[in-house]
Design a protein around this motif. Sequence first.
Motif, short mmCIF file in Angstrom:
data_model
loop_
_atom_site.label_atom_id
_atom_site.label_comp_id
_atom_site.label_asym_id
_atom_site.label_seq_id
_atom_site.Cartn_x
_atom_site.Cartn_y
_atom_site.Cartn_z
N LEU A 280 0.84 -1.19 0.00
CA LEU A 280 0.00 0.00 0.00
C LEU A 280 0.88 1.25 0.00
N VAL A 281 0.48 2.25 -0.80
CA VAL A 281 1.11 3.56 -0.83
C VAL A 281 0.02 4.58 -0.54
N TRP A 282 0.33 5.57 0.28
CA TRP A 282 -0.65 6.59 0.62
C TRP A 282 0.06 7.90 0.93
N ASN A 283 -0.70 8.99 0.91
CA ASN A 283 -0.11 10.28 1.29
C ASN A 283 -0.36 10.54 2.77
N SER A 284 0.64 11.14 3.39
CA SER A 284 0.56 11.47 4.80
C SER A 284 1.09 12.88 5.00
N LEU A 285 1.34 13.24 6.25
CA LEU A 285 1.90 14.55 6.59
C LEU A 285 3.07 14.35 7.52
#
Length: 1002
Positions: A395-400
């Motif tokens: 899984l790849v996702w955007n975060s902060l």
Amino acid sequence: MHRKYPAVTAIRGAGVWALLRLFVFGVFLLGVLGFERSARAASDPSLKWYTIETKHFRITYHSGIEEVAQRVANVAEGIHDAMAANVGWDPKDWTEIQLIDSSESANGSATALPYNAIRLLVTAPEDMSPLGDVDDWYLELVTHEFTHILHTDQIRGLPAIVNAVLGKTLAPNQAQPRWLLEGLAVYWESTRTSGGRLRNSQWDMFMRTDVLQNNVAPLDVFSNTPRRWPQGNIWYLYGSYFQQWIAETYGAEALRKVAADYGSQIIPWGINRSIRRATGETYVDMYPTWIGDLKKRYEAQAADVRKKGIREGVRLTYHGQIARYPRWIPKGAWSDHEGDLLYYKDDQNTRTGLYALPLKRDIRGNIVKVDEKHEELMIRAPGEAYSSFTPDGGLVWNSLEWYKNVFNYGDLERAAPGERSTFGTPDGGRTVIQNSLRAADPDVSPDGRRIVYIVNQAGTRTIQLADLGDERLENPRFLVPSARFEQAFTPRWSPDGTHIVYSVWKNGGDRDIRYVDVENGTYRDLMTDRALDGGPVFSPDGRFVYFHSDRTSGISNIFAWEVATNRFFQVSNVLTGAYSPEPSPDGKTLAYVGYSKVGFDIFAMPVDERTWTEAEPYVDTRPPTPSIPHVRYASRPYSPWATLWPRRYGIQVTPGNFGDAVIITASGSDISGFHNVSASTTTEIEKPQLQGSLAYSYARLPFDFGVSLFRTITPRGGFAIGNFKPTVIQENTGFSTSISYAKVREYDTSSFVISHALSRVGIDLPFPKDKLDPYETPQIPYRGLASSLHFGYGYSNAERYLYSVGPERGFSLGAGFDLTDPSLGSDFSGFAANADLTVYYLMPWLKHHSLAIHGGFGTSGGSFPGRGAFFVGGFVDLPIIDVVRNSLIQGGIVLRGYPPVILAGNSYTLTNFEYRFPIVNVDRGLSTLPVFLNRINGAVFFDYGSAFDDIKAAQYKSGVGGELWFDTILGYIMPFTFRLGYARGLASGGIDKVYFVAAVPY
């Protein structure tokens, strides 16, 4: 409770002056709440700062965003004259505007105190934000915030006279229900542009759904700070529609009259008086008629939708609040969730992140049951995470993440197949993909070799393509270069990897779907209009591109574009809204984000092309896009002097050390927040000696630096010649310096402080001849030079949510150490040390039941400052009027069941056990009055502790009891937690005590 001995005195003053103190405090809070400023360093020291000066504005900005600054300067000057006429006020002074590109969120704030100041984040609105319906983002943003300035800077009559004496201290229009402030700004942002929230279909969905689902907020609810959805947005939502109705019914002149009248009132909160003078009716009178008109409007709209036949999915989740970006979980990801849905959830009750939603199907594959109670957090995420699976189930996702400890920027993270990461970055279940700073909205190609994503930089979002390595992005390049200030969102690959679709906002306001050939970067826009088109995704066979759009009926629905024929079809037809379609791998089911009166949830509907209808042509009813001038302004290096000098002064008469004292204060801060100065003088009427302080802080380094000078006089005992024991006057003159630093991460924070104080402690000792006795040894208090160091440390990963009763997970740690010694140049030698640890446990049996356990200790020794430093005891009884008007809020770490000081000594230990639980959420007030009860909570406790000089002789005491906590809002924005409690001390000196205090939970 452990602390230095306090001087608890009654604060005099009543009537209008007491009300004014509360009024001024409320005005100050309203000025700062809109844009939270951190205690960290204000800026990256490597940034250079500049100023553009126009006729009416000064724009301060940092390097890298000059084009944004030029745009804002042109927008501000372009709207100034018209907006001043619309709102009915033209400020006498410049309006300061600060720009900073420090976040991936769109936000701004404005205050008239102590000078007209607007602070803006450069980033444009996110994909699903109702702020995104604009012809020009900076036009809408500046129009909104400048409306606040024109509104709150209207200071007339007695408040203007007060400000002429004390500096700009009172701004009556800034101290009223937030729906009046924000509603007016939303009204004008929409009236003066071709966009704005009052033209946004999602904004209209919020109000329409409340009306159609019998969830209309009463006037008292949106006049205060409720917990119900949509929380703080309720002020903007109801305020904008209400003020639009007032303008349409009574004319916009009524809004101008209200602002002028309320801006002249010295006694706050009489909002109904002002509107009655303008229209002949109060807000209470108008409210039923306004709601009745909304019902007629939305019932007619709903009837038109029903005529076409409702086509909507089955609701899968019921938590409301925020749900985003559903994805079907493939084989190889998590074996126990194969075929389930993964989506981002923020329900205000627990950790935010990506959750797996278990689904049950029949033999034909149709979803027949959802096990929402057992949905599982797979990936914790601090913001709206957009995710994509790799072919092997990773899984790849955007975060902060925090960059340079100042900027909260986006990045991309990944987890290997089967990995969970429920705590955050430190838990080992994820890795940050290098070379992905400010990236978002990732989508992995079908072969897993490449990744498409969005990069946000200086107010422009651009679509990029890169090779996906094991640890970093390789060979990043633009797929389609964006025009300046253009915004790209949510790209998705075609099943064969040859094309990409994404949503694009273009200058002028069009929000369209763009279809891109990956090989050569050529593209075409599927439409060119002001409909809000977003969330595109290919069907598994590549025949269709699904997307959401409000192009028919002004309601967002799911549409499909057929690639081969260029035909558009309407898939759903709902009463509220449908967003972010996601087809299942077999193409038979379409998951999407739907809406109800409690917020967003996940829905699913079968894919049946026979029910689809040809999409109706879009009809544009918007006014022309306003023109913006294009002037190139000169810039110069930033200087703080224009805003640093003190603008606000205060005079207070209060009990002092020798009777009444007059305190005069002055303070100033520059627009950048780098420099802060303050000064105060205290004059004891019976001892008119020089007392006061002068302080300065600097916040442009990686740490904050402060320095202060001070002189005080206090009466004290300790001097004696035999039976002659007069009260003497102790003088303390010196200076102090401090360095503080906070290390901020997404899920925890550490803070460090070191300070040094050097002061001369002097006493004028009387030696009357008639009292001298050669056989008596005088007792003389300590005098001399005191040089002391202070070290402080704090850490917290404690978690709390909107509906929590205080923190309910994690722990907080704090420690301090003070030292004075001859090696520091001091005439004294002593120390004081203390530490506190609080641990929070969420109970498994009922929602938001938690156990808070606190342990603290302290010890001290030597001659100074470690003498008699600590005590333990119960709450201090204070008159409730004094508590409210002076915000006398106590801490929650006490030894209940005993007087405020039952034991004192050089050391202490204190342990507290508190079981906390919610009782009822009330969220109601009294019409438009500034009194509001959020909810009632409960707690039972056990306290155990002692203060002592010798631990062997310590007398430990314990107390038990229970409390009702009343979470309230006073003055529209000031939170108080009042505790009605009963405590019983179980040891000697214990009392049966019923108390009512304002105290925060530890």
